[in-house]
Design an enzyme around this catalytic site. Structure first.
Site, short mmCIF file in Angstrom:
data_model
loop_
_atom_site.label_atom_id
_atom_site.label_comp_id
_atom_site.label_asym_id
_atom_site.label_seq_id
_atom_site.Cartn_x
_atom_site.Cartn_y
_atom_site.Cartn_z
CG HIS A 30 1.69 12.23 1.61
ND1 HIS A 30 0.83 12.79 2.52
CD2 HIS A 30 0.99 11.21 1.04
CE1 HIS A 30 -0.33 12.16 2.51
NE2 HIS A 30 -0.26 11.18 1.62
CD GLU A 74 -3.54 11.35 3.17
OE1 GLU A 74 -2.86 10.99 4.13
OE2 GLU A 74 -3.28 11.00 1.99
CG HIS A 113 -2.05 10.64 -2.73
ND1 HIS A 113 -3.21 11.27 -2.32
CD2 HIS A 113 -1.54 10.05 -1.62
CE1 HIS A 113 -3.39 11.05 -1.03
NE2 HIS A 113 -2.39 10.31 -0.58
CD GLU A 114 1.60 7.88 -1.28
OE1 GLU A 114 0.43 7.49 -1.21
OE2 GLU A 114 2.23 8.32 -0.28
CE1 TYR A 170 -6.80 7.77 3.93
CE2 TYR A 170 -5.73 8.96 2.16
CZ TYR A 170 -5.68 8.06 3.20
OH TYR A 170 -4.49 7.45 3.52
CG HIS A 196 -6.70 3.34 4.91
ND1 HIS A 196 -6.75 2.77 3.65
CD2 HIS A 196 -5.93 4.43 4.78
CE1 HIS A 196 -6.04 3.49 2.81
NE2 HIS A 196 -5.53 4.50 3.47
CG HIS A 239 -2.00 1.04 1.06
ND1 HIS A 239 -3.16 0.81 0.37
CD2 HIS A 239 -2.04 2.31 1.47
CE1 HIS A 239 -3.89 1.91 0.38
NE2 HIS A 239 -3.23 2.84 1.02
CB ALA A 240 0.94 4.20 -2.25
#
Ligand SMILES: C=C(C[SeH])C(=O)N1CCC[C@H]1C(=O)O
Ligand SMILES: [Zn+2]
Length: 597
Positions: free
Chosen positions: A354, A378, A350-351, A490, A480, A320-321
């Site tokens: 972060h 997020e 998305h990552e 999210y 999650h 999971h990323a």
């Protein structure tokens, strides 16, 4: 006198913050070692390190309590003390702390290593969620094959986690009480620092629900046309296994056969990426280049050296990323099992969002190296991805060719965005409405699955492909829930990213209200230093101020509002209303006829 006491407090907290940085670095390294190589030894080592660090945290916490920080004049100093005076799960006695770590670790490694057997070749039983099962949901249009994969995954990753989950709830609630909260639900909600946050979530859902119901009705009609009314009813919920995703959380994989104007040329980004020999590394380099074009920070050299961007073949890892801050100002990493497709193109941005947030606030004290609230963290990457997935940008980078927009192409584009962003909201809302009720005890272990599916039915309008019992535990089939990661972040992100996007587009001169040549749907902030500087100013704040201050710095608004999202999708909303009127499709859904309670 107070002045001297405050100065003493300032020196104490500076020293504590440096020690906290070293502790978080050690914890992150142990966590990374385990999740990037799942073995008993690494799991044991991770728990040992966490246990040792929790002792140090308890010691520091007892010193911090001695200060009368509530009387200090300095806002930031008071805020640092306030955050450090919350101990967290380390407040549990060692044996319970260790048990809690073991429960979560057990669920997470079960999720990461679960395998199922192939639908046709029943002796082939090495299919993992990534990439094999994900690929089935992206490609298969055989309801029976999809049903098989859905049932087998929910057995392996869901039902098997029920016992650990039940104990985790018990222990985590004990930790919450030791931190002065009624239960974990209130602990999670306290992260958003506004007293009526739970009501705000409900209000946002009321604002978006009409749009979702229109989209749900349209998609149900198109799926009924394709699979027949024995598989997809006229007025009921949509069977969860037909929406292109294991959890029905985004429906982008059914776009090709449900889009409004099928005769318009198809934008198949995945196909183009593969034709152009994209690699995972190229995807990361393109994302990095976008952030740099905004005058934001380039990925440091250690990022490229230490990240894991493809699934290893020689060991089990948590696929999971995830994005990692090692709190030393230099070491930042991403770990994900990239496949070359549109979905992972989005996930990569998305990552990287972060990581950019980590880079922008790395000068802050350790305790403020966090999102303004969990939803902000997020939203960064997704906000950038809203520009990247605009037709204008995709043309710019050669991922789509051909003519500019006409009305029908624009509706197809908004539909593509809508089955990613609009449909996600009820899914995300349900996941934490369910867990709030579990932590509060309104949902007990003998009705876990019944309450989960009642929420899925009522809010999301999806139903299980087969009947369910309390032998099952379908919530844990979502990462999650098995990994103890809060999910309202999210839901918040998918609302505020449109507020951020609209503000950035105006700053970039890409969006002018009422100017039809500067529409929000076609905004691309690429290379706008003006927009980038505004974003950077917000990100640099970290969690040093309450999130309304950060929101205001970028958007001028101090509240979460659905108006950004509703403005973005207004043309689609109008089109769906007309289309559902034309076909006479029933809006909404009657309760499911599947047995799940
Ligand atoms: C990509 C991540 C890691 Se923070 C993720 O979990 N996301 C990103 C969007 C929603 C949620 C999910 O996959 O369920
Ligand atoms: Zn994320």
């Amino acid at each position: 006198d107070l002045e001297a006491l405050e100065q003493e407090g300032r020196e104490y907290i500076a020293h504590l913050d440096r020690r906290a940085g070293a502790r978080k670095n050690a914890a992150s390294l142990a966590e990374w070692a385990y999740t990037s190589n799942i073995t008993e030894a690494n799991e044991e080592r991770r728990i040992q390190v966490q246990l040792e660090l929790s002792k140090q945290e308890k010691q520091a916490w007892s010193e911090t309590k001695m200060y009368r920080w509530q009387d200090f004049q300095d806002f930031s100093l008071r805020r640092m003390f306030k955050k450090y005076s919350q101990l967290g799960v380390a407040a549990l006695p060692d044996d319970k702390y260790k048990l809690l770590m073991q429960c979560v670790s057990g669920m997470e490694s079960n999720y990461a290593t679960s395998k199922i057997c192939d639908y046709k070749n029943t002796s082939k039983c090495d299919l993992a969620l990534e990439p094999e099962i994900t690929e089935i949901f992206a490609k298969s249009q055989d309801p029976e094959e999809l049903k098989h994969a859905w049932v087998e995954w929910h057995r392996a990753a869901g039902a098997r986690a029920r016992q650990n989950f039940t104990q985790y709830v018990q222990l985590d609630n004990e930790a919450a009480k030791l931190n002065g909260f009624k239960d974990v639900a209130d602990w999670w909600l306290s992260e958003y620092e506004v007293p009526d946050f739970e009501q705000q979530l409900a209000k946002l859902w009321e604002d978006v629900k009409p749009l979702y119901q229109q989209l749900h009705a349209y998609v149900r009609k198109r799926l009924r046309d394709k699979y027949g009314e024995n598989v997809v009813s006229a007025k009921g919920p949509i069977p969860a296994h037909l929406l292109g995703n294991m959890w029905a959380q985004t429906w982008n994989n059914i776009e090709s056969f449900t889009r409004p104007y099928p005769d318009k040329k198809e934008i198949d980004i995945t196909k183009t990426m593969r034709d152009e020999n994209y690699t995972p590394l190229k995807m990361f380099q393109m994302s990095d280049e976008f952030f740099r074009s905004l005058n934001l920070t380039a990925m440091p050299e250690k990022f490229w050296k230490n990240s894991i961007i493809e699934k290893p073949t020689d060991r089990e890892i948590v696929c999971h990323a995830s994005a990692w801050d090692f709190y030393d100002g230099e070491d930042f990493r991403i770990k994900q099992c990239t496949t070359v497709d549109y979905e992972y193109f989005q996930t990569t941005h998305h990552e990287m969002g972060h990581i950019q947030y980590f880079l922008q606030y790395k000068h802050q004290p350790v305790i403020f190296r966090d999102g303004a609230n969990p939803g902000f963290h997020e939203a960064v990457g997704d906000t950038i991805a809203l520009s990247v997935s605009s037709p204008k940008h995709l043309r710019r980078v050669g991922l789509i060719s051909g003519d500019a927009e006409d009305e029908q192409t624009e509706i197809n584009q908004l539909y593509k965005m809508g089955i990613d962003k609009i449909v996600f909201l009820p899914f995300a809302y349900v996941l934490d409405l369910f867990r709030y009720s579990v932590f509060r005890g309104t949902t007990t272990p003998d009705d876990y699955n019944c309450h989960y599916w009642r929420l899925r039915d009522e809010l999301q309008g999806v139903e299980p492909p087969v009947n369910r019992t309390e032998e099952d535990f379908d919530a844990a089939a979502k990462y999650h829930v098995s990994a103890d990661v809060e999910y309202a972040r999210y839901y918040v992100s998918f609302i505020i990213q449109f507020q951020f996007h609209r503000a950035l587009c105006q700053l970039a001169g890409e969006y002018v209200p009422e100017d039809l040549t500067k529409k929000l749907v076609d905004c691309d902030i690429y290379q706008s230093v003006n927009a980038g500087n505004a974003l950077s100013n917000m990100l640099k704040m970290g969690s040093s101020k309450p999130w309304p201050d950060a929101m205001e710095a970028l958007t001028g608004q101090r509240a979460m509002k659905a108006d950004g999202l509703l403005e973005y999708f207004r043309p689609l909303h109008e089109w769906l209303q007309a289309e559902n009127q034309r076909t006479g499709e029933y809006i909404g859904w009657e309760p499911s006829k599947m047995q799940y309670c």
